[in-house]
Design an enzyme around this catalytic site. Structure first.
Site, short mmCIF file in Angstrom:
data_model
loop_
_atom_site.label_atom_id
_atom_site.label_comp_id
_atom_site.label_asym_id
_atom_site.label_seq_id
_atom_site.Cartn_x
_atom_site.Cartn_y
_atom_site.Cartn_z
N CYS A 63 0.85 -1.20 0.00
CA CYS A 63 0.00 0.00 0.00
C CYS A 63 0.88 1.25 0.00
O CYS A 63 1.78 1.37 0.84
CB CYS A 63 -0.89 -0.02 1.25
SG CYS A 63 -1.90 1.46 1.42
N CYS A 66 0.18 3.13 3.61
CA CYS A 66 0.55 2.62 4.94
C CYS A 66 1.55 1.47 4.89
O CYS A 66 1.99 1.00 5.93
CB CYS A 66 -0.69 2.20 5.72
SG CYS A 66 -1.43 0.67 5.14
N CYS A 112 -7.48 -1.11 1.09
CA CYS A 112 -6.48 -1.56 2.07
C CYS A 112 -7.16 -1.72 3.42
O CYS A 112 -7.86 -0.82 3.89
CB CYS A 112 -5.36 -0.53 2.16
SG CYS A 112 -4.19 -0.88 3.50
N CYS A 115 -5.58 1.06 6.15
CA CYS A 115 -5.75 2.52 6.07
C CYS A 115 -6.97 2.94 5.26
O CYS A 115 -7.26 4.12 5.16
CB CYS A 115 -4.49 3.17 5.51
SG CYS A 115 -4.28 2.96 3.74
N CYS A 135 -7.98 -5.88 -10.17
CA CYS A 135 -7.59 -4.85 -11.12
C CYS A 135 -7.23 -3.60 -10.31
O CYS A 135 -8.10 -2.91 -9.79
CB CYS A 135 -8.77 -4.58 -12.05
SG CYS A 135 -8.42 -3.38 -13.33
ZN LIG Z 1 -2.94 1.05 3.39
#
Ligand SMILES: [Zn+2]
Length: 154
Positions: A63, A66, A112, A115, A135
């Site tokens: 990510c 984060c 995610c 976060c 995707c």
């Molecule tokens: Zn994240």
């Protein structure tokens, strides 16, 4: 601070981490304009704008906001869509999937788990073994090559 469980690839274990919760104004300072619009405003990058040409060999896509481990390079496949595509996340713990009825379509949004960053969508037309196509927006991800040959499970 709320704690959640995610899978950590380096430790090869489920770990407890604190949820990352920042106001939009703070993300705007921390991210580029394009990263901010995709991850915070649920934008979509133009196809082919982030092909990860610099990605070689095994590693982890994390990510951008984060650092949570999201996808292994081994699960990346050429979908022909122009967006980075994977057939499964590192762990179901690390992403949240929720219905997205925007734009007059029924889709499943992928976020995610730590976060809440918007990553992209998942579709049911992917390759084996899962049949899923995650995707993703490349600007929501960062790649880290594996430093040492970690044991990788299928
Ligand atoms: Zn994240």
């Amino acid at each position: 601070m709320a704690t959640i469980q995610i899978f950590d690839v380096k430790q090869n274990a489920v770990v407890n981490v604190e949820r990352v919760d920042k106001p939009d104004s703070e993300w705007q300072k921390l991210l580029t304009k394009r990263q901010y619009e995709i991850t915070t405003k649920r934008g979509t990058e133009a196809p082919g704008s982030c092909p990860f040409d610099d990605v070689h060999g095994p590693g982890i896509f994390r990510c951008i906001r984060c650092g949570t481990d999201l996808f292994r390079s081994a699960t990346k496949f050429e979908s022909g869509t122009g967006w980075p595509s994977f057939y499964e996340p590192v762990s179901p713990l690390n992403v949240v999937e929720q219905p997205d009825l925007s734009l007059g379509m029924v889709r499943t949004e992928v976020l995610c788990a730590r976060c809440g960053s918007h990553l992209g969508h998942v579709f049911d037309d992917g390759p084996p073994p899962t049949g899923k196509r995650y995707c993703m927006n490349g600007f929501a991800l960062k790649f880290e090559a594996e430093e040492s040959p970690l044991r990788r499970t299928a």
